[in-house]
Scaffold this active site. Structure first.
Site, PDB file in Angstrom:
ATOM      1  N   CYS A   2       0.836  -1.192   0.000  1.00  0.00           N
ATOM      2  CA  CYS A   2       0.000   0.000   0.000  1.00  0.00           C
ATOM      3  C   CYS A   2       0.876   1.249   0.000  1.00  0.00           C
ATOM      4  O   CYS A   2       2.083   1.186  -0.195  1.00  0.00           O
ATOM      5  CB  CYS A   2      -0.901   0.008   1.230  1.00  0.00           C
ATOM      6  N   ASN A  75       2.261  -0.425   5.399  1.00  0.00           N
ATOM      7  CA  ASN A  75       2.583  -0.776   4.010  1.00  0.00           C
ATOM      8  C   ASN A  75       3.494  -1.987   4.040  1.00  0.00           C
ATOM      9  O   ASN A  75       4.528  -1.971   4.702  1.00  0.00           O
ATOM     10  CB  ASN A  75       3.294   0.409   3.331  1.00  0.00           C
ATOM     11  N   SER A 369      10.541 -11.861  -7.031  1.00  0.00           N
ATOM     12  CA  SER A 369      11.595 -11.315  -7.885  1.00  0.00           C
ATOM     13  C   SER A 369      12.960 -11.672  -7.300  1.00  0.00           C
ATOM     14  O   SER A 369      13.089 -11.878  -6.094  1.00  0.00           O
ATOM     15  CB  SER A 369      11.424  -9.790  -7.985  1.00  0.00           C
TER      16      SER A 369
END
Length: 591
Positions: A2, A75, A369
């Site tokens: 977020c 977040n 990733s």
């Protein structure tokens, strides 16, 4: 995943809902699925939501627990939140949602600021204590999640991006000379707490900050890996290290599958991302989406690695998405890429990640990733040069720095030049810290704690979040990193770098992607600037704003314009792109 923002007043005034709204609007692309703010007198918190875990409105933020008197804006993702929830339920805590945000609130109430030591994940958050008025800020161990600050005697602003802080209209926008020196010397890495803007700082990784109602605060660093061997490590064979790393990596990859939405993989075709795909396939992951990107060739340099990503995708039967970007589209999306940067980032692959993320976000919301493997396991070309170095600082400076302090004096205008060689001094102080005696380990430590945070990790966060995409990086699992720090440097340097990780890969993936020349995310048009790209940077550096700012000496710019391909840094970067990117970013931010 977020975007968060906040305003904390120390002057008796109330926090401004309008300012929170402006900051939140700047973060909208980080969280397209919802927005909210809570203002309690002098403290206001705002949030933009990307729904990944607990998709219901019960997990909306900012989240308030009236019973505990706590409010949070968060977040990130806490991967071990189910286990922590069970522990907290055993202590009598009751939950109204099913996600990780509420677990942070309860853990903070139960364990105080040390709660962060229990979290496996990536995070930046602010927690407001209703009764005491205190606010705690926290950032994960590798700064995967950003947290920018602007502090004076009257107030503190916090946000997930630097432009969100600037949107308040109440920040010193002067360029920081020390940060400029780092940008030009330390390969565009600006270590915390600095940013290129004097009025904006960033909370360092692995740090909590407790802020009192009067504005006083204290910081605590809660984690740092030790590069010293443990008793008994000397008895471990290369196969023992390989097996330990394999098990730790399996756990790291598995942890990052926690989500209430599908998780895919960014597949470059290199060892790191291929290994993630292989481990997920071995663990029984079905219908895995993988994504690769390529660009036009330039100056004899190939612009894609599809040969290897195709091999892995076919080997494991993934749902593979291959994206090719023509040069015209590359230039078209450069402005968007630069606008997505919280700080000026010179690496060419910013635009690659930006365009890749755009495509990936059409299919899924979460990807794994391979960032961090080179910094953790010794994959870069400068680590062998550190082995046995009598002067580690000199060896590292020659290999990594874009230019020396003396050279910089002839390039930057005198009024912007830092008197001290701040970049070399920074690395010298870092190398002098206890806990890493081997020159290779000194380089790995500064790269993992500083360069990694403010280059690859920041790049991936900024470019993926520009499209509402969450990127998870298993190679930065802190337990895996603690193990990697103990692996002898000689084991890491084998096989032209990442020796121990390549041995892990041999247990999982085809050898063709292991025994090949190391690849990078190639965007050759930005390395060998010519044609319309040269016209673009000339226009930028010759603009009225650039002329008035006069960061660079005109004689230096004339040299770059005359033959850009001759001015390549030790790390194969374009000097012209470096100076042009900085000016483009400053103009984008209205500085």
């Amino acid at each position: 995943m977020c975007g968060i923002c906040g305003e904390i007043r120390f002057d008796g005034r109330g926090a401004s809902p309008e300012r929170l709204q402006r900051m939140g609007d700047c973060l909208a692309r980080r969280g397209p699925d919802g927005a909210g703010q809570i203002v309690r007198g002098r403290v206001g918190l705002g949030h933009r939501r990307l729904k990944i875990i607990d998709l219901s409105e019960k997990a909306a933020q900012p989240m308030e627990d009236p019973e505990l008197g706590l409010t949070i804006a968060f977040n990130g993702c806490i991967y071990n939140y189910p286990e922590l929830r069970k522990e907290l339920e055993g202590k009598g805590y009751r939950f109204f949602s099913t996600g990780d945000t509420e677990v942070i609130l309860k853990a903070y109430h139960a364990f105080g600021r040390d709660c962060v030591k229990r979290f496996h994940g990536m995070f930046a958050f602010a927690i407001h204590e209703r009764d005491s008025g205190r606010v705690m800020l926290a950032r994960d161990r590798f700064g995967i999640k950003p947290l920018y600050l602007s502090l004076n005697t009257e107030r503190l602003y916090v946000a997930s991006s630097l432009p969100a802080i600037l949107s308040t209209g109440d920040v010193d926008r002067t360029i920081d000379r020390e940060a400029l020196h780092h940008y030009m010397t330390f390969h565009a890495v600006v270590p915390p707490p600095l940013t290129i803007i004097k009025g904006v700082r960033k909370l360092p990784p692995a740090t909590t900050r407790m802020i009192e109602p009067d504005g006083s605060f204290d910081d605590q660093v809660y984690w740092a890996p030790d590069f010293s061997p443990r008793p008994g490590d000397e008895k471990l064979s290369p196969d023992d290290w390989r097996d330990k790393v394999l098990e730790a990596l399996k756990l790291a990859v598995d942890r990052r599958m926690v989500a209430d939405v599908p998780v895919g993989v960014l597949l470059s075709g290199g060892v790191d991302s291929s290994l993630i795909v292989g481990l997920l396939a071995e663990a029984g992951q079905k219908d895995l989406n993988t994504f690769s990107i390529g660009f036009e060739d330039a100056n004899g340099e190939v612009g894609n690695e599809f040969e290897f990503s195709d091999l892995i995708a076919k080997h494991y039967g993934t749902e593979h998405h291959k994206i090719f970007v023509p040069g015209s589209e590359l230039m078209e999306h450069l402005p968007g890429t630069i606008a997505a940067m919280s700080e000026p980032m010179v690496s060419y692959d910013n635009v690659g990640f930006y365009l890749l993320s755009r495509e990936v976000s059409k299919h899924i919301k979460v990807v794994q990733s391979g960032q961090g493997a080179d910094e953790i396991f010794g994959g870069y070309h400068w680590y062998p040069k550190m082995a046995g170095a009598n002067d580690p600082l000199a060896a590292y400076s020659r290999a990594f720095f874009d230019r020396s302090h003396e050279t910089l004096k002839g390039q930057i205008s005198p009024e912007w030049m830092s008197e001290e060689d701040v970049s070399r001094n920074f690395v010298a102080n870092h190398f002098a810290m206890a806990g890493a005696t081997d020159p290779v380990d000194k380089a790995l430590r500064v790269d993992a704690h500083v360069m990694l945070v403010d280059d690859p990790v920041k790049r991936v966060d900024n470019m993926t979040m520009a499209w509402g995409l969450e990127a998870r990086v298993p190679f930065l699992d802190h337990e895996l990193v603690e193990l990697a720090a103990r692996v002898p440097a000689a084991e890491k340097l084998k096989q032209e770098g990442k020796g121990v990780l390549k041995e892990v890969a041999r247990q999982v993936v085809p050898s063709e992607v292991i025994d090949r020349k190391k690849g990078y995310f190639p965007v050759p048009q930005l390395k060998y600037i010519s044609g319309p790209y040269l016209d673009m940077v000339k226009d930028t550096l010759g603009s009225q704003a650039a002329r008035e700012r006069q960061l660079f000496q005109q004689s230096y710019l004339d040299e770059l314009f005359a033959n850009p391909a001759e001015h390549i840094t030790p790390l194969r970067g374009s000097e012209l792109w470096q100076v042009a990117l900085l000016e483009m970013w400053l103009q984008e931010q209205g500085v």
